[in-house]
Write a protein that holds these residues in place. Structure first.
Motif, PDB file in Angstrom:
ATOM      1  N   THR A  69      -1.785   2.056  -5.104  1.00  0.00           N
ATOM      2  CA  THR A  69      -1.213   3.397  -4.951  1.00  0.00           C
ATOM      3  C   THR A  69      -2.320   4.441  -4.920  1.00  0.00           C
ATOM      4  N   VAL A  70      -2.409   5.158  -3.810  1.00  0.00           N
ATOM      5  CA  VAL A  70      -3.338   6.276  -3.678  1.00  0.00           C
ATOM      6  C   VAL A  70      -2.557   7.561  -3.917  1.00  0.00           C
ATOM      7  N   SER A  71      -3.036   8.390  -4.840  1.00  0.00           N
ATOM      8  CA  SER A  71      -2.369   9.648  -5.178  1.00  0.00           C
ATOM      9  C   SER A  71      -3.024  10.810  -4.457  1.00  0.00           C
ATOM     10  N   PRO A  72      -2.346  11.969  -4.405  1.00  0.00           N
ATOM     11  CA  PRO A  72      -2.952  13.142  -3.765  1.00  0.00           C
ATOM     12  C   PRO A  72      -4.291  13.490  -4.409  1.00  0.00           C
ATOM     13  N   ALA A  73      -5.143  14.126  -3.628  1.00  0.00           N
ATOM     14  CA  ALA A  73      -6.464  14.522  -4.139  1.00  0.00           C
ATOM     15  C   ALA A  73      -6.305  15.468  -5.323  1.00  0.00           C
ATOM     16  N   LEU A  74      -7.191  15.326  -6.287  1.00  0.00           N
ATOM     17  CA  LEU A  74      -7.173  16.203  -7.450  1.00  0.00           C
ATOM     18  C   LEU A  74      -7.499  17.639  -7.036  1.00  0.00           C
ATOM     19  N   ASP A  75      -6.914  18.568  -7.740  1.00  0.00           N
ATOM     20  CA  ASP A  75      -7.220  19.977  -7.535  1.00  0.00           C
ATOM     21  C   ASP A  75      -8.514  20.276  -8.289  1.00  0.00           C
ATOM     22  N   LEU A  76      -9.600  20.456  -7.565  1.00  0.00           N
ATOM     23  CA  LEU A  76     -10.914  20.586  -8.194  1.00  0.00           C
ATOM     24  C   LEU A  76     -11.281  22.048  -8.411  1.00  0.00           C
ATOM     25  N   PRO A  77     -11.744  22.390  -9.603  1.00  0.00           N
ATOM     26  CA  PRO A  77     -12.167  23.767  -9.866  1.00  0.00           C
ATOM     27  C   PRO A  77     -13.489  24.067  -9.159  1.00  0.00           C
ATOM     28  N   ARG A  78     -13.672  25.309  -8.807  1.00  0.00           N
ATOM     29  CA  ARG A  78     -14.945  25.721  -8.213  1.00  0.00           C
ATOM     30  C   ARG A  78     -15.200  27.178  -8.604  1.00  0.00           C
ATOM     31  N   SER A 109     -16.366  12.567   3.912  1.00  0.00           N
ATOM     32  CA  SER A 109     -16.321  11.522   2.896  1.00  0.00           C
ATOM     33  C   SER A 109     -15.220  11.824   1.896  1.00  0.00           C
ATOM     34  N   ALA A 110     -14.870  10.833   1.081  1.00  0.00           N
ATOM     35  CA  ALA A 110     -13.899  11.022   0.007  1.00  0.00           C
ATOM     36  C   ALA A 110     -14.150   9.976  -1.064  1.00  0.00           C
ATOM     37  N   PHE A 111     -13.897  10.360  -2.308  1.00  0.00           N
ATOM     38  CA  PHE A 111     -13.945   9.413  -3.415  1.00  0.00           C
ATOM     39  C   PHE A 111     -12.547   8.851  -3.650  1.00  0.00           C
ATOM     40  N   PHE A 112     -12.472   7.534  -3.846  1.00  0.00           N
ATOM     41  CA  PHE A 112     -11.250   6.889  -4.292  1.00  0.00           C
ATOM     42  C   PHE A 112     -11.585   6.301  -5.658  1.00  0.00           C
ATOM     43  N   VAL A 113     -11.174   7.015  -6.688  1.00  0.00           N
ATOM     44  CA  VAL A 113     -11.608   6.685  -8.038  1.00  0.00           C
ATOM     45  C   VAL A 113     -10.545   5.855  -8.748  1.00  0.00           C
ATOM     46  N   THR A 114     -10.993   4.807  -9.426  1.00  0.00           N
ATOM     47  CA  THR A 114     -10.089   3.925 -10.136  1.00  0.00           C
ATOM     48  C   THR A 114     -10.723   3.524 -11.459  1.00  0.00           C
ATOM     49  N   ALA A 115     -10.081   2.589 -12.150  1.00  0.00           N
ATOM     50  CA  ALA A 115     -10.542   2.140 -13.451  1.00  0.00           C
ATOM     51  C   ALA A 115     -10.458   0.618 -13.516  1.00  0.00           C
ATOM     52  N   HIS A 116     -10.944   0.058 -14.625  1.00  0.00           N
ATOM     53  CA  HIS A 116     -10.776  -1.375 -14.852  1.00  0.00           C
ATOM     54  C   HIS A 116      -9.329  -1.594 -15.301  1.00  0.00           C
ATOM     55  N   TYR A 117      -8.465  -1.495 -14.310  1.00  0.00           N
ATOM     56  CA  TYR A 117      -7.027  -1.434 -14.520  1.00  0.00           C
ATOM     57  C   TYR A 117      -6.352  -2.403 -13.564  1.00  0.00           C
ATOM     58  N   GLY A 118      -5.557  -3.314 -14.117  1.00  0.00           N
ATOM     59  CA  GLY A 118      -4.883  -4.282 -13.269  1.00  0.00           C
ATOM     60  C   GLY A 118      -5.878  -5.114 -12.474  1.00  0.00           C
ATOM     61  N   LEU A 126       0.836  -1.197   0.000  1.00  0.00           N
ATOM     62  CA  LEU A 126       0.000   0.000   0.000  1.00  0.00           C
ATOM     63  C   LEU A 126       0.870   1.245   0.000  1.00  0.00           C
ATOM     64  N   VAL A 127       0.700   2.071  -1.030  1.00  0.00           N
ATOM     65  CA  VAL A 127       1.440   3.329  -1.166  1.00  0.00           C
ATOM     66  C   VAL A 127       0.443   4.486  -1.086  1.00  0.00           C
ATOM     67  N   GLY A 128       0.773   5.497  -0.308  1.00  0.00           N
ATOM     68  CA  GLY A 128      -0.118   6.648  -0.184  1.00  0.00           C
ATOM     69  C   GLY A 128      -1.143   6.507   0.919  1.00  0.00           C
ATOM     70  N   ALA A 129      -0.836   5.689   1.920  1.00  0.00           N
ATOM     71  CA  ALA A 129      -1.775   5.514   3.032  1.00  0.00           C
ATOM     72  C   ALA A 129      -2.035   6.829   3.760  1.00  0.00           C
ATOM     73  N   GLU A 130      -1.082   7.767   3.674  1.00  0.00           N
ATOM     74  CA  GLU A 130      -1.258   9.044   4.372  1.00  0.00           C
ATOM     75  C   GLU A 130      -2.459   9.818   3.848  1.00  0.00           C
ATOM     76  N   TYR A 131      -2.844   9.579   2.603  1.00  0.00           N
ATOM     77  CA  TYR A 131      -4.011  10.281   2.064  1.00  0.00           C
ATOM     78  C   TYR A 131      -5.309   9.703   2.639  1.00  0.00           C
ATOM     79  N   MET A 132      -5.298   8.410   2.912  1.00  0.00           N
ATOM     80  CA  MET A 132      -6.458   7.817   3.580  1.00  0.00           C
ATOM     81  C   MET A 132      -6.519   8.267   5.036  1.00  0.00           C
ATOM     82  N   ASP A 133      -5.354   8.432   5.665  1.00  0.00           N
ATOM     83  CA  ASP A 133      -5.322   8.970   7.028  1.00  0.00           C
ATOM     84  C   ASP A 133      -5.915  10.378   7.064  1.00  0.00           C
ATOM     85  N   THR A 134      -5.608  11.166   6.035  1.00  0.00           N
ATOM     86  CA  THR A 134      -6.153  12.521   5.946  1.00  0.00           C
ATOM     87  C   THR A 134      -7.669  12.483   5.841  1.00  0.00           C
TER      88      THR A 134
END
Length: 289
Positions: A242-251, A115-124, A100-108
């Protein structure tokens, strides 16, 4: 009670027989056998041509030999994914098997209480997106496409039964579960790479692709972060999530433009993943009109 057709009963019986074999082989041998079987069958299916055409248009820099090798590995990955389903819970409980890589983002996410979205694809090995729920332990919600066969669907759900993850099929039931999860501050795992006819047209590898907008609509309205998450196959039967940093979302004041931009950024993340490891994405989706 809905009448179950003979075809569905036959499919279910065949699946149970195959999974009985997988269980007796054990995970490593079952995975190898499933990969071998899918390689033999996949290249003979009509959708293999669709996968080839999709890859050729999306990644024109690949040679024909590179594309054929990647497609063969794609089928291998699918076969392994299926063969590993009976062993998912033991895999998820084994930190030596799933890095597991990026566990610190789940800790955040947990510390925020939101809530948070963890978005993935039909990948691997995409079924291992469940590692989020295992780590967070807050009854995460995972949205997926249900099997057409109700007997097969019930069987898969029984194998996925896990106190740390709750599964809901996409559609009305899934939408309600997602909104409850947002209100309750729970994590949501979502595969958002398939075509949705009623979605929004967003570029994907330079071509317009109908994309489900719900994740962008909710993220913008309720200020929910979106963390990209990919799972990869490593050597010796191991995996890396691998969990990556949250996307920078426009508003901005333009709601529609913001939603479009969020979906575009998610698609760009997928493009990076797929370009890096084209054998890991399931190219048989009819992703483009």
């Amino acid at each position: 009670m809905e009448k179950i057709s003979f075809r569905y009963r036959a499919e279910y019986a065949a699946l149970r027989s195959i999974f009985w074999i997988f269980e007796r082989l054990g995970r490593e041998k079952a995975s190898a056998f499933g990969g071998w079987l899918a390689r033999k069958i996949g290249i003979r299916l009509s959708v293999h041509r669709l996968a080839h055409d999709n890859m050729k248009r999306a990644l024109p820099g690949l040679s024909e030999a590179e594309m054929q090798a990647a497609l063969l590995k794609m089928w291998d990955n699918l076969g392994r994914n299926i063969a590993e389903i009976p062993f998912l819970q033991s895999l998820l409980d084994n930190p030596e098997a799933v890095e597991l890589v990026g566990a610190e983002y789940m800790d955040t996410q947990v510390a925020s209480g939101k809530s948070a979205f963890f978005v993935t694809a039909h990948y691997g090995p995409w079924e291992l997106v469940q590692v989020v729920g295992k780590y967070i332990k807050n009854h995460s919600v995972v949205l997926y496409r249900a099997a057409n066969n109700p007997l097969v669907e019930a069987y898969f759900q029984a194998m996925r039964l896990d106190p740390d993850n709750q599964f809901y099929s996409k559609g009305r039931e899934g939408a309600k579960a997602m909104l409850r999860a947002v209100r309750d501050g729970r994590a949501i795992g979502l595969l958002n790479d398939q075509k949705l006819n009623g979605g929004i047209s967003v570029p994907f590898f330079g071509r317009e692709a109908m994309t489900a907008p719900a994740i962008a609509e909710i993220a913008r309205k309720m200020e929910i972060p979106i963390y990209p998450m990919k799972v990869e196959r490593l050597e010796n039967g191991r995996f890396r999530a691998t969990v990556s940093p949250a996307l920078d979302l426009p508003r901005s004041e333009d709601r529609d433009a913001d939603i479009y931009e969020i979906l575009k950024r998610i698609n760009e993340v997928y493009e990076d993943w797929i370009t890096e490891r084209p054998d890991h994405w399931f190219w048989v989706h009819n992703r483009w009109p």
